[in-house]
Design a protein around this motif. Sequence first.
Motif, PDB file in Angstrom:
ATOM      1  N   PHE A 218       0.855  -1.192   0.000  1.00  0.00           N
ATOM      2  CA  PHE A 218       0.000   0.000   0.000  1.00  0.00           C
ATOM      3  C   PHE A 218       0.890   1.240   0.000  1.00  0.00           C
ATOM      4  O   PHE A 218       1.808   1.347   0.810  1.00  0.00           O
ATOM      5  N   PRO A 219       0.636   2.195  -0.865  1.00  0.00           N
ATOM      6  CA  PRO A 219       1.492   3.398  -0.950  1.00  0.00           C
ATOM      7  C   PRO A 219       1.187   4.390   0.183  1.00  0.00           C
ATOM      8  O   PRO A 219       0.491   5.389  -0.003  1.00  0.00           O
ATOM      9  N   TRP A 220       1.711   4.100   1.372  1.00  0.00           N
ATOM     10  CA  TRP A 220       1.420   4.929   2.541  1.00  0.00           C
ATOM     11  C   TRP A 220       1.892   6.357   2.370  1.00  0.00           C
ATOM     12  O   TRP A 220       1.229   7.301   2.803  1.00  0.00           O
ATOM     13  N   GLY A 221       3.054   6.553   1.808  1.00  0.00           N
ATOM     14  CA  GLY A 221       3.585   7.905   1.635  1.00  0.00           C
ATOM     15  C   GLY A 221       2.684   8.752   0.754  1.00  0.00           C
ATOM     16  O   GLY A 221       2.371   9.910   1.079  1.00  0.00           O
ATOM     17  N   LYS A 222       2.238   8.202  -0.338  1.00  0.00           N
ATOM     18  CA  LYS A 222       1.349   8.924  -1.247  1.00  0.00           C
ATOM     19  C   LYS A 222       0.010   9.203  -0.567  1.00  0.00           C
ATOM     20  O   LYS A 222      -0.568  10.280  -0.712  1.00  0.00           O
ATOM     21  N   PHE A 223      -0.471   8.225   0.208  1.00  0.00           N
ATOM     22  CA  PHE A 223      -1.735   8.375   0.920  1.00  0.00           C
ATOM     23  C   PHE A 223      -1.652   9.503   1.947  1.00  0.00           C
ATOM     24  O   PHE A 223      -2.535  10.366   2.017  1.00  0.00           O
ATOM     25  N   VAL A 224      -0.599   9.510   2.757  1.00  0.00           N
ATOM     26  CA  VAL A 224      -0.433  10.542   3.783  1.00  0.00           C
ATOM     27  C   VAL A 224      -0.258  11.916   3.136  1.00  0.00           C
ATOM     28  O   VAL A 224      -0.863  12.900   3.578  1.00  0.00           O
ATOM     29  N   LEU A 225       0.532  11.989   2.094  1.00  0.00           N
ATOM     30  CA  LEU A 225       0.762  13.261   1.419  1.00  0.00           C
ATOM     31  C   LEU A 225      -0.528  13.808   0.807  1.00  0.00           C
ATOM     32  O   LEU A 225      -0.837  14.997   0.945  1.00  0.00           O
ATOM     33  N   SER A 226      -1.297  12.944   0.166  1.00  0.00           N
ATOM     34  CA  SER A 226      -2.548  13.418  -0.433  1.00  0.00           C
ATOM     35  C   SER A 226      -3.565  13.803   0.643  1.00  0.00           C
ATOM     36  O   SER A 226      -4.330  14.755   0.467  1.00  0.00           O
ATOM     37  N   THR A 227      -3.569  13.082   1.766  1.00  0.00           N
ATOM     38  CA  THR A 227      -4.481  13.430   2.858  1.00  0.00           C
ATOM     39  C   THR A 227      -4.165  14.827   3.398  1.00  0.00           C
ATOM     40  O   THR A 227      -5.062  15.655   3.567  1.00  0.00           O
ATOM     41  N   PHE A 228      -2.878  15.075   3.668  1.00  0.00           N
ATOM     42  CA  PHE A 228      -2.492  16.400   4.164  1.00  0.00           C
ATOM     43  C   PHE A 228      -2.725  17.476   3.109  1.00  0.00           C
ATOM     44  O   PHE A 228      -3.070  18.608   3.437  1.00  0.00           O
ATOM     45  N   GLY A 229      -2.556  17.145   1.848  1.00  0.00           N
ATOM     46  CA  GLY A 229      -2.821  18.104   0.782  1.00  0.00           C
ATOM     47  C   GLY A 229      -4.284  18.497   0.723  1.00  0.00           C
ATOM     48  O   GLY A 229      -4.617  19.677   0.591  1.00  0.00           O
ATOM     49  N   ILE A 230      -5.170  17.509   0.837  1.00  0.00           N
ATOM     50  CA  ILE A 230      -6.607  17.799   0.821  1.00  0.00           C
ATOM     51  C   ILE A 230      -6.999  18.639   2.031  1.00  0.00           C
ATOM     52  O   ILE A 230      -7.763  19.603   1.911  1.00  0.00           O
ATOM     53  N   MET A 231      -6.470  18.287   3.205  1.00  0.00           N
ATOM     54  CA  MET A 231      -6.780  19.070   4.411  1.00  0.00           C
ATOM     55  C   MET A 231      -6.230  20.484   4.299  1.00  0.00           C
ATOM     56  O   MET A 231      -6.879  21.450   4.727  1.00  0.00           O
ATOM     57  N   GLY A 232      -5.054  20.650   3.720  1.00  0.00           N
ATOM     58  CA  GLY A 232      -4.469  21.976   3.548  1.00  0.00           C
ATOM     59  C   GLY A 232      -5.290  22.841   2.609  1.00  0.00           C
ATOM     60  O   GLY A 232      -5.514  24.024   2.868  1.00  0.00           O
ATOM     61  N   VAL A 233      -5.749  22.247   1.496  1.00  0.00           N
ATOM     62  CA  VAL A 233      -6.579  22.995   0.557  1.00  0.00           C
ATOM     63  C   VAL A 233      -7.887  23.408   1.235  1.00  0.00           C
ATOM     64  O   VAL A 233      -8.352  24.548   1.084  1.00  0.00           O
ATOM     65  N   GLY A 234      -8.475  22.520   2.024  1.00  0.00           N
ATOM     66  CA  GLY A 234      -9.705  22.853   2.740  1.00  0.00           C
ATOM     67  C   GLY A 234      -9.496  23.982   3.724  1.00  0.00           C
ATOM     68  O   GLY A 234     -10.341  24.879   3.860  1.00  0.00           O
ATOM     69  N   TYR A 235      -8.359  23.963   4.427  1.00  0.00           N
ATOM     70  CA  TYR A 235      -8.072  25.027   5.393  1.00  0.00           C
ATOM     71  C   TYR A 235      -7.893  26.369   4.687  1.00  0.00           C
ATOM     72  O   TYR A 235      -8.399  27.392   5.153  1.00  0.00           O
ATOM     73  N   VAL A 236      -7.198  26.373   3.574  1.00  0.00           N
ATOM     74  CA  VAL A 236      -6.977  27.616   2.830  1.00  0.00           C
ATOM     75  C   VAL A 236      -8.303  28.160   2.313  1.00  0.00           C
ATOM     76  O   VAL A 236      -8.570  29.375   2.391  1.00  0.00           O
ATOM     77  N   ILE A 237      -9.165  27.296   1.803  1.00  0.00           N
ATOM     78  CA  ILE A 237     -10.480  27.740   1.331  1.00  0.00           C
ATOM     79  C   ILE A 237     -11.299  28.307   2.486  1.00  0.00           C
ATOM     80  O   ILE A 237     -11.950  29.346   2.347  1.00  0.00           O
ATOM     81  N   MET A 238     -11.255  27.636   3.639  1.00  0.00           N
ATOM     82  CA  MET A 238     -12.000  28.123   4.800  1.00  0.00           C
ATOM     83  C   MET A 238     -11.502  29.510   5.229  1.00  0.00           C
ATOM     84  O   MET A 238     -12.296  30.416   5.477  1.00  0.00           O
ATOM     85  N   LYS A 239     -10.182  29.675   5.325  1.00  0.00           N
ATOM     86  CA  LYS A 239      -9.628  30.962   5.746  1.00  0.00           C
ATOM     87  C   LYS A 239      -9.935  32.062   4.739  1.00  0.00           C
ATOM     88  O   LYS A 239     -10.109  33.223   5.110  1.00  0.00           O
ATOM     89  N   GLY A 240      -9.996  31.720   3.467  1.00  0.00           N
ATOM     90  CA  GLY A 240     -10.242  32.717   2.434  1.00  0.00           C
ATOM     91  C   GLY A 240     -11.696  33.145   2.324  1.00  0.00           C
ATOM     92  O   GLY A 240     -11.986  34.246   1.884  1.00  0.00           O
ATOM     93  N   THR A 241     -12.611  32.282   2.715  1.00  0.00           N
ATOM     94  CA  THR A 241     -14.030  32.592   2.509  1.00  0.00           C
ATOM     95  C   THR A 241     -14.775  32.973   3.778  1.00  0.00           C
ATOM     96  O   THR A 241     -15.853  33.562   3.690  1.00  0.00           O
ATOM     97  N   THR A 242     -14.249  32.660   4.941  1.00  0.00           N
ATOM     98  CA  THR A 242     -14.940  32.968   6.187  1.00  0.00           C
ATOM     99  C   THR A 242     -14.680  34.425   6.574  1.00  0.00           C
ATOM    100  O   THR A 242     -13.527  34.844   6.675  1.00  0.00           O
TER     101      THR A 242
END
Length: 84
Positions: A4-28
């Motif tokens: 299982f590609p754990w590194g890719k999984f962890v990196l994509s998970t943090f990437g998705i969470m980071g994009v969500g945080y940036v969108i939240m900070k930009g729109t709230t």
Amino acid sequence: MSGFPWGKFVLSTFGIMGVGYVIMKGTTPTPEQTYAAMSPDLRRKVDANRSARLARENATQQQAAAQLNDPDAQKPVWADSSRS
């Protein structure tokens, strides 16, 4: 290994969470922006609630200060008191 590609999984998970945080900070909006966008009637209500809350907090602080200065505060409530 499991293959299982754990590194890719962890990196994509943090990437998705980071994009969500940036969108939240930009729109709230900030509290100041929200207050400025309110109608005058709502602003009066908010101001009245704030002043009532501050009055309650001040009364609570005064009561706490009075209790700290009370010599009977060190005794349990059920102890015999001179206050009958």
